[in-house]
Design an enzyme around this catalytic site. Sequence first.
Site, PDB file in Angstrom:
ATOM      1  N   SER A  38       0.758  -1.199  -0.010  1.00 55.16           N
ATOM      2  CA  SER A  38      -0.094   0.154   0.059  1.00 55.16           C
ATOM      3  C   SER A  38       1.016   1.351  -0.167  1.00 55.16           C
ATOM      4  O   SER A  38       0.373   2.329  -0.674  1.00 55.16           O
ATOM      5  CB  SER A  38      -0.992   0.185   1.405  1.00 55.16           C
ATOM      6  OG  SER A  38      -1.571  -1.076   1.541  1.00 55.16           O
ATOM      7  N   ASP A  59       7.146   2.913   6.341  1.00 57.63           N
ATOM      8  CA  ASP A  59       6.755   2.237   4.993  1.00 57.63           C
ATOM      9  C   ASP A  59       6.817   3.052   3.754  1.00 57.63           C
ATOM     10  O   ASP A  59       7.544   2.997   2.603  1.00 57.63           O
ATOM     11  CB  ASP A  59       5.679   1.677   4.809  1.00 57.63           C
ATOM     12  CG  ASP A  59       5.392   0.317   5.906  1.00 57.63           C
ATOM     13  OD1 ASP A  59       6.347  -0.103   6.455  1.00 57.63           O
ATOM     14  OD2 ASP A  59       4.176  -0.423   5.465  1.00 57.63           O
TER      15      ASP A  59
HETATM   16  O1  PMV Z   1       2.541  -4.418   7.446  1.00 60.92           O
HETATM   17  P1  PMV Z   1       2.867  -3.326   7.059  1.00 60.92           P
HETATM   18  O2  PMV Z   1       3.751  -3.430   5.804  1.00 60.92           O
HETATM   19  O3  PMV Z   1       1.692  -2.633   6.864  1.00 60.92           O
HETATM   20  O4  PMV Z   1       4.135  -2.662   8.133  1.00 60.92           O
HETATM   21  C1  PMV Z   1       3.344  -2.239   9.290  1.00 60.92           C
HETATM   22  C2  PMV Z   1       4.536  -1.695  10.093  1.00 60.92           C
HETATM   23  C3  PMV Z   1       3.918  -1.218  11.538  1.00 60.92           C
HETATM   24  O5  PMV Z   1       5.172  -0.828  12.361  1.00 60.92           O
HETATM   25  C4  PMV Z   1       3.409  -2.218  12.342  1.00 60.92           C
HETATM   26  C5  PMV Z   1       2.995   0.032  11.549  1.00 60.92           C
HETATM   27  C6  PMV Z   1       3.866   1.223  11.105  1.00 60.92           C
HETATM   28  O6  PMV Z   1       2.954   2.429  10.480  1.00 60.92           O
HETATM   29  O7  PMV Z   1       5.057   1.334  11.212  1.00 60.92           O
END
Ligand code: PMV
Length: 334
Positions: A116, A155
């Site tokens: 995303s 991300d």
């Molecule tokens: O699972 P993903 O790719 O959406 O990664 C989330 C990472 C978290 O640390 C759990 C949330 C964030 O916003 O950093």
Amino acid sequence: LPIQPVCHCSCQHSEGDECYKRKDIHLHVKTAASAPGKIILFGEHAVVFGESSIATALQLRIRVKIEDAERESFNGVYLDARSTPHAFHALRLSGRSGVGISVSSDIPAGAGLGSSAALSVALIRALRPEIEERELAELSYRVELAAQGRASPADTSIATHGRAIYISSRETAEELWSIRGNEVTWHVSHLEMKQIPVVIGFTGIQAATGPLVMKVKTLYEKYKLVREAIAEIGLLTEEAVVALRRNDLVRIGELMDRNQRLLTVIGVSSREIEKLIDAVRPYSYGAKLTGAGGGGCIIAVTDNPERVREAIELRGGSAFITSIYSEGARCENE
Ligand code: PMV
């Protein structure tokens, strides 16, 4: 309307091709951009509370093409906030309208590999090809907040910059940009490291990030143990920066195992994750979940990628052997 005689764009399109610059004169314009998926090597969830985190870009990418259109669409389907929230908010926040969006991707969706965020970043890059990295990171983080709620800029920053980044609430000398949200200011820095041999194992279970982030927030407010685990993840991530710079695989592996135990304490691991981790441990320096957890993917650092792949597949997961430290968002010749 005047035609711009000189093209100042940074897309390096071939001579004679239509250029997005000429959108000013309402030509039918097409632009394209791409951005990489990511793995979080250390510090997921803890980073939302301002603790340190390390992420690296994958060779898997998402590609976005846009063109002027009467009816806003996403892969031919009407664009709306509910079914395609990232694309919807990216369009609104970048101040554009009247475009058709086509997307193709090698990043599995809902696997914790940043599809995303890569979509938001690639789309904004395509909508505003001359945007600077710093603004691209900021704007795509705002998209993430609008689409997902509580989030860190991990991300979106790695999809923007590529290679590897280190995020912390402390300032560093190599800072690329800082971003504020959720009462935290994050400082994002480039991290120089070597390629390390990583295998990704997908549990096959898609878990939404938003509810897992909210679950950790609730547990954090309720339990001292969870607050301590989050702080410890931050500390071990600091140690991991040193180990990654030295390319010390043994130390990196130990720290990953510790990080995984702490992720279990904060309630984001799962039976399927533990099953894959147990399977790869004998052939790995270390292994942990990556991303939000609750399903999604694990990563293993190993000298024996084929054995690890086999172990993952024997337990019903799908394995990806892919390079890390890839290039960030870029314009593409469509
Ligand atoms: O699972 P993903 O790719 O959406 O990664 C989330 C990472 C978290 O640390 C759990 C949330 C964030 O916003 O950093």
